[in-house]
Design an enzyme around this catalytic site. Structure first.
Site, mmCIF file in Angstrom:
data_model
loop_
_atom_site.group_PDB
_atom_site.id
_atom_site.type_symbol
_atom_site.label_atom_id
_atom_site.label_comp_id
_atom_site.label_asym_id
_atom_site.label_seq_id
_atom_site.Cartn_x
_atom_site.Cartn_y
_atom_site.Cartn_z
ATOM 1 N N LYS A 1 0.819 -1.220 0.000
ATOM 2 C CA LYS A 1 0.000 0.000 0.000
ATOM 3 C C LYS A 1 0.852 1.268 0.000
ATOM 4 O O LYS A 1 0.618 2.175 -0.783
ATOM 5 C CB LYS A 1 -0.820 0.057 1.297
ATOM 6 C CG LYS A 1 -2.215 -0.423 1.202
ATOM 7 C CD LYS A 1 -2.929 -0.195 2.528
ATOM 8 C CE LYS A 1 -2.233 -0.841 3.681
ATOM 9 N NZ LYS A 1 -2.182 -0.341 4.948
ATOM 10 N N ARG B 1 -10.250 2.884 7.483
ATOM 11 C CA ARG B 1 -10.009 1.524 7.947
ATOM 12 C C ARG B 1 -11.276 0.921 8.539
ATOM 13 O O ARG B 1 -11.293 -0.254 8.867
ATOM 14 C CB ARG B 1 -8.951 1.533 9.070
ATOM 15 C CG ARG B 1 -7.505 1.608 8.599
ATOM 16 C CD ARG B 1 -6.871 0.289 8.754
ATOM 17 N NE ARG B 1 -5.524 0.084 9.235
ATOM 18 C CZ ARG B 1 -4.409 0.685 8.947
ATOM 19 N NH1 ARG B 1 -4.382 1.732 8.222
ATOM 20 N NH2 ARG B 1 -3.269 0.251 9.421
ATOM 21 N N ARG C 1 9.920 -1.620 11.985
ATOM 22 C CA ARG C 1 8.796 -1.026 12.697
ATOM 23 C C ARG C 1 8.455 -1.861 13.917
ATOM 24 O O ARG C 1 8.486 -3.083 13.863
ATOM 25 C CB ARG C 1 7.572 -0.957 11.772
ATOM 26 C CG ARG C 1 7.582 0.272 10.909
ATOM 27 C CD ARG C 1 6.506 0.241 9.878
ATOM 28 N NE ARG C 1 5.168 -0.060 10.395
ATOM 29 C CZ ARG C 1 4.056 0.079 9.681
ATOM 30 N NH1 ARG C 1 4.129 0.511 8.434
ATOM 31 N NH2 ARG C 1 2.894 -0.224 10.183
ATOM 32 N N ARG D 1 10.669 -6.523 6.344
ATOM 33 C CA ARG D 1 10.521 -5.103 5.997
ATOM 34 C C ARG D 1 11.318 -4.198 6.945
ATOM 35 O O ARG D 1 11.326 -4.385 8.151
ATOM 36 C CB ARG D 1 9.039 -4.719 6.070
ATOM 37 C CG ARG D 1 8.803 -3.243 5.826
ATOM 38 C CD ARG D 1 7.382 -2.955 5.475
ATOM 39 N NE ARG D 1 6.502 -2.922 6.631
ATOM 40 C CZ ARG D 1 5.228 -2.574 6.553
ATOM 41 N NH1 ARG D 1 4.685 -2.280 5.392
ATOM 42 N NH2 ARG D 1 4.479 -2.558 7.636
ATOM 43 N N ARG E 1 -2.872 -7.070 13.796
ATOM 44 C CA ARG E 1 -3.208 -6.192 12.665
ATOM 45 C C ARG E 1 -3.993 -6.963 11.612
ATOM 46 O O ARG E 1 -4.891 -6.410 10.984
ATOM 47 C CB ARG E 1 -1.925 -5.590 12.091
ATOM 48 C CG ARG E 1 -1.312 -4.568 13.053
ATOM 49 C CD ARG E 1 0.143 -4.359 12.784
ATOM 50 N NE ARG E 1 0.380 -3.599 11.573
ATOM 51 C CZ ARG E 1 1.511 -3.660 10.869
ATOM 52 N NH1 ARG E 1 2.478 -4.474 11.255
ATOM 53 N NH2 ARG E 1 1.665 -2.925 9.806
HETATM 54 P P1 AMP Z 1 -0.204 1.432 8.842
HETATM 55 O O1 AMP Z 1 1.104 2.116 8.653
HETATM 56 O O2 AMP Z 1 -1.253 1.920 7.874
HETATM 57 O O3 AMP Z 1 -0.092 -0.078 8.863
HETATM 58 O O4 AMP Z 1 -0.733 1.875 10.288
HETATM 59 C C1 AMP Z 1 0.001 1.562 11.452
HETATM 60 C C2 AMP Z 1 -0.880 1.675 12.664
HETATM 61 O O5 AMP Z 1 -1.380 3.021 12.785
HETATM 62 C C3 AMP Z 1 -2.134 0.809 12.660
HETATM 63 O O6 AMP Z 1 -1.860 -0.526 13.095
HETATM 64 C C4 AMP Z 1 -3.026 1.570 13.629
HETATM 65 O O7 AMP Z 1 -2.609 1.397 14.976
HETATM 66 C C5 AMP Z 1 -2.716 3.021 13.273
HETATM 67 N N1 AMP Z 1 -3.571 3.508 12.180
HETATM 68 C C6 AMP Z 1 -3.170 3.928 10.949
HETATM 69 N N2 AMP Z 1 -4.223 4.315 10.204
HETATM 70 C C7 AMP Z 1 -5.313 4.135 10.979
HETATM 71 C C8 AMP Z 1 -6.707 4.333 10.765
HETATM 72 N N3 AMP Z 1 -7.179 4.794 9.596
HETATM 73 N N4 AMP Z 1 -7.540 4.038 11.784
HETATM 74 C C9 AMP Z 1 -7.087 3.579 12.966
HETATM 75 N N5 AMP Z 1 -5.790 3.342 13.224
HETATM 76 C C10 AMP Z 1 -4.894 3.623 12.248
#
Ligand code: AMP
Length: 219
Positions: free
Chosen positions: A17, A92, A161, A129, A172
């Site tokens: 993504k 999300r 990360r 990653r 997740r």
């Molecule tokens: P990502 O980098 O998109 O995988 O996001 C990492 C983490 O940020 C997620 O596991 C959530 O804890 C938080 N997060 C990111 N985007 C959202 C969202 N739209 N709604 C809720 N939590 C989010």
């Protein structure tokens, strides 16, 4: 004034993504809005927001809809979003998708691109990653930048990360099934959903996305 081109990119963690959203945004002069990047930057900078969300991100759970909705609303007022945006990691949940419709108003979401990847591949990809803490560029653990720990783009620190550990990955994936899978139906019922196979090279996924974009949103 022409309508803004607002794109949503959905997919499990590790589906590509971030990489694909960044490319899409550059190619079409759109703002790349990654809620995950915004939250990680706040944690890194030690802001009040960062302190509030750190434990949630570390555990792999989602932060509240209200919090991310406000972040996105503010971010989309910035000048680089004048022609539209690529939303990466947002919405999300159905609640966030409803809020997004309010935020975008008449221009709305033009297309939702779902990058599909089987769960078995998610674990393999995420454990390898590495990511630049400054600019978000991603690497594989075998890349020179990952081994040296220095980003080739900005010189920032390249790290793993904290949520790319097995326990957090499982959380997740569960959050994806529970909260995000319903979004596929949400966009499908509006005739806006396209699915692209994520189990291909970055280039191949990129080409597949451009093909659907031209067929569905740029005509
Ligand atoms: P990502 O980098 O998109 O995988 O996001 C990492 C983490 O940020 C997620 O596991 C959530 O804890 C938080 N997060 C990111 N985007 C959202 C969202 N739209 N709604 C809720 N939590 C989010």
């Amino acid at each position: 004034m022409t309508a803004r081109l607002n794109l949503v990119v959905l997919g499990k963690q590790g589906a590509g993504k971030g990489t694909q959203s960044q490319r899409l945004a550059e190619r079409h002069a759109l703002a790349h809005v990654s809620t995950g990047d915004i939250l990680r930057a706040a944690i890194q900078a030690g802001t009040p927001l960062g302190r509030e969300v750190k434990s949630v991100l570390d555990s792999g759970q989602l932060v509240t809809d209200d919090l991310v909705n406000k972040l996105v609303e503010e971010r989309l007022k910035e000048p680089d979003a004048a022609q539209g945006c690529v939303l990466d990691g947002f919405p999300r949940t159905i609640g966030q998708a409803d809020a997004l419709e309010q935020i975008l108003g008449s221009d709305g979401v033009k297309l939702c691109i779902n990058i599909d990847l089987p769960n078995e591949l998610v674990l393999t990809r995420l454990s390898a990653r590495r990511v630049c803490q400054e600019c978000g560029t991603t690497y594989q653990d075998s890349d020179v930048a990952a081994i040296s720990g220095t980003c080739e783009v900005c010189g920032g620190d390249v790290v793993q990360r904290s949520d790319d550990r097995p326990e957090a990955i499982t959380q997740r994936l569960e959050a994806f099934e529970r909260d995000t899978v319903p979004l596929l139906s949400f966009y499908e019922s509006r005739g806006l959903l396209v699915t692209v196979n994520g189990d291909q090279s970055i280039e191949e996924v990129s080409v597949a996305i451009e093909v659907v974009l031209h067929a569905k949103a740029l005509t």
